[in-house]
Design a protein around this motif. Structure first.
Motif, short mmCIF file in Angstrom:
data_model
loop_
_atom_site.label_atom_id
_atom_site.label_comp_id
_atom_site.label_asym_id
_atom_site.label_seq_id
_atom_site.Cartn_x
_atom_site.Cartn_y
_atom_site.Cartn_z
N LYS A 29 -0.90 0.16 -6.26
CA LYS A 29 -0.64 1.41 -6.01
C LYS A 29 -0.98 1.21 -4.47
CE LYS A 29 -1.44 6.18 -5.65
NZ LYS A 29 -2.22 7.44 -6.29
N GLY A 30 -0.08 1.82 -3.60
CA GLY A 30 -0.65 1.95 -2.22
C GLY A 30 0.11 0.73 -1.29
N LYS A 31 -0.28 0.65 -0.07
CA LYS A 31 0.07 -0.31 0.87
C LYS A 31 -1.05 -0.97 1.52
CE LYS A 31 3.74 0.05 3.69
NZ LYS A 31 4.64 0.75 4.58
N ILE A 32 -1.11 -2.06 1.64
CA ILE A 32 -2.13 -3.02 2.31
C ILE A 32 -1.55 -3.73 3.69
CG2 ILE A 32 -3.54 -3.40 0.27
CD1 ILE A 32 -2.33 -6.16 0.32
N LYS A 33 -2.61 -3.92 4.72
CA LYS A 33 -2.28 -4.70 5.94
C LYS A 33 -3.00 -5.95 5.86
CE LYS A 33 -4.01 -3.07 9.60
NZ LYS A 33 -4.55 -2.04 10.62
N THR A 37 -3.86 5.26 0.40
CA THR A 37 -4.95 4.96 -0.61
C THR A 37 -4.39 3.86 -1.54
OG1 THR A 37 -5.25 7.35 -0.76
CG2 THR A 37 -5.90 6.23 -2.79
N VAL A 38 -5.29 3.07 -1.91
CA VAL A 38 -4.66 1.76 -2.70
C VAL A 38 -5.65 1.85 -4.13
CG1 VAL A 38 -5.16 -0.78 -2.56
CG2 VAL A 38 -4.08 0.41 -0.61
N VAL A 39 -4.76 1.24 -4.94
CA VAL A 39 -5.42 1.00 -6.31
C VAL A 39 -5.06 -0.42 -6.58
CG1 VAL A 39 -5.55 1.68 -8.64
CG2 VAL A 39 -5.16 3.33 -7.33
N VAL A 52 3.11 1.00 9.49
CA VAL A 52 1.85 1.90 9.20
C VAL A 52 2.12 3.56 9.24
CG1 VAL A 52 0.67 0.07 10.57
CG2 VAL A 52 1.39 1.99 11.86
N SER A 53 3.27 3.92 9.45
CA SER A 53 3.65 5.38 9.50
C SER A 53 4.18 5.63 8.40
CB SER A 53 4.59 5.58 10.77
OG SER A 53 6.02 5.11 10.50
N PHE A 54 4.50 5.18 7.32
CA PHE A 54 5.39 5.52 6.06
C PHE A 54 5.04 4.68 4.93
CE2 PHE A 54 8.39 7.98 4.19
CZ PHE A 54 8.99 7.22 3.35
N ASP A 55 4.73 5.12 3.79
CA ASP A 55 4.54 4.53 2.74
C ASP A 55 5.22 5.19 1.54
OD1 ASP A 55 1.69 3.49 1.00
OD2 ASP A 55 3.52 2.93 0.57
N GLU A 56 6.05 4.89 1.07
CA GLU A 56 6.68 5.70 -0.17
C GLU A 56 5.75 5.88 -1.56
OE1 GLU A 56 10.29 3.60 -1.26
OE2 GLU A 56 11.47 4.11 0.45
N SER A 57 4.99 4.91 -1.70
CA SER A 57 3.89 5.00 -2.75
C SER A 57 2.75 6.14 -2.58
CB SER A 57 3.37 3.60 -3.18
OG SER A 57 2.46 3.16 -2.15
N ASP A 58 2.71 6.66 -1.33
CA ASP A 58 1.90 7.58 -1.17
C ASP A 58 2.13 8.73 -0.29
OD1 ASP A 58 -0.65 8.79 -0.39
OD2 ASP A 58 -1.77 7.04 -0.28
N SER A 59 2.33 10.05 -0.86
CA SER A 59 2.51 10.99 -0.21
C SER A 59 1.77 11.81 0.83
CB SER A 59 2.93 12.43 -1.51
OG SER A 59 1.70 12.49 -2.02
N LEU A 60 0.71 11.23 1.00
CA LEU A 60 -0.20 11.65 1.87
C LEU A 60 -0.04 10.93 3.21
CD1 LEU A 60 -3.78 11.50 -0.03
CD2 LEU A 60 -2.30 13.52 0.49
N CYS A 61 0.89 9.83 3.30
CA CYS A 61 0.91 9.15 4.47
C CYS A 61 2.04 10.13 5.16
CB CYS A 61 1.46 7.73 4.33
SG CYS A 61 0.27 6.58 3.96
N ASN A 62 2.07 10.10 6.69
CA ASN A 62 2.92 10.78 7.38
C ASN A 62 3.35 9.92 8.65
OD1 ASN A 62 0.93 11.52 9.49
ND2 ASN A 62 0.15 13.00 7.93
#
Length: 231
Positions: free
Chosen positions: A57-61, A103-105, A162-172
């Motif tokens: 879950k989430g996005k990593i850099k 947020t990453v899992v 870095v501005s968008f992540d479909e897996s996390d609605s908290l990103c904007n």
């Protein structure tokens, strides 16, 4: 980082990504969930590697740092991705730094259990072989893009990543980033990056205000990026 022993949730992730078969019955009891907050490091370049993490879950850099302290972004990743696979196979320290963009899992397992129960298990070995070969193909492509593509393309891709992540609605789309860090990450000078940001502001693609960059026109940035070179 938070560690959770939630077998039901682990099973749900394994089923969702159809990867339960890569872990044999001896390994399954040693799987644990690890969560990371936005901006938290999952691993740091040069640190001892002890765990294999499967991103669910989430996005990593992912980025690398030179001895002089300069950093270069390699890629952004969403599930399904593995962290620590190359290090496990080669028995080395972490070769890159991995940071949570959202947020990453992850599902994590200590190397000792992999060595005890998984080193001869062919489904797991085949899975890691597929992941590793794909990873090095992408890394080669990413490094080539950093050399071949202009800063406008790299910055547009970076902002999209870095501005968008479909897996996390908290990103904007509002970012608080260091321009100096961004310059290092995409491999350009601070002065040049400032010129490109000013150009993007003039074209109404982004808005810069009090240390924040607001992405105003994702389609416009996507047209510049062509395709997202960091993903």
């Amino acid at each position: 980082m938070k560690k959770m022993k939630d077998q039901e949730q682990i099973d749900q992730y394994l089923q969702a990504y159809q990867i339960k078969s890569i872990f044999n019955e001896q390994l399954l009891p040693y799987l644990e969930l690890y969560s990371f907050e936005q901006g938290e490091l999952i691993c740091s370049q040069g640190d001892p590697a002890q765990y294999l993490y499967v991103l669910v879950k989430g996005k990593i850099k992912i980025y690398t740092t030179s001895p002089e302290g300069n950093t270069l972004i390699l890629s952004f990743k969403t599930p399904l991705e593995v962290i620590g696979d190359v290090e496990y196979v080669r028995g080395i320290d972490f070769i890159n730094t991995v940071e949570a963009v959202s947020t990453v899992v992850t599902i994590g397992i200590h190397y000792r259990w992999l060595k005890n129960y998984g080193k001869d298990y062919s489904p797991l070995l085949q899975f890691m072989l597929d992941i590793i070969t794909n990873k090095f193909t992408i890394k080669s492509t990413s490094l080539s893009f950093n050399l071949m593509y202009p800063v406008e393309v790299r910055l547009a891709s970076y902002l999209l990543s870095v501005s968008f992540d479909e897996s996390d609605s908290l990103c904007n789309d509002q970012l608080s980033i260091s321009i100096k860090d961004a310059a290092n990450l995409i491999g350009t000078s601070y002065r040049h990056l400032n010129r490109i940001i000013a150009q993007f502001c003039k074209e109404d693609l982004v808005e810069r205000n009090n240390g924040f960059i607001l992405v105003k026109d994702r389609e416009g940035l996507s047209a510049i990026a062509g395709h997202n070179i960091y993903e």
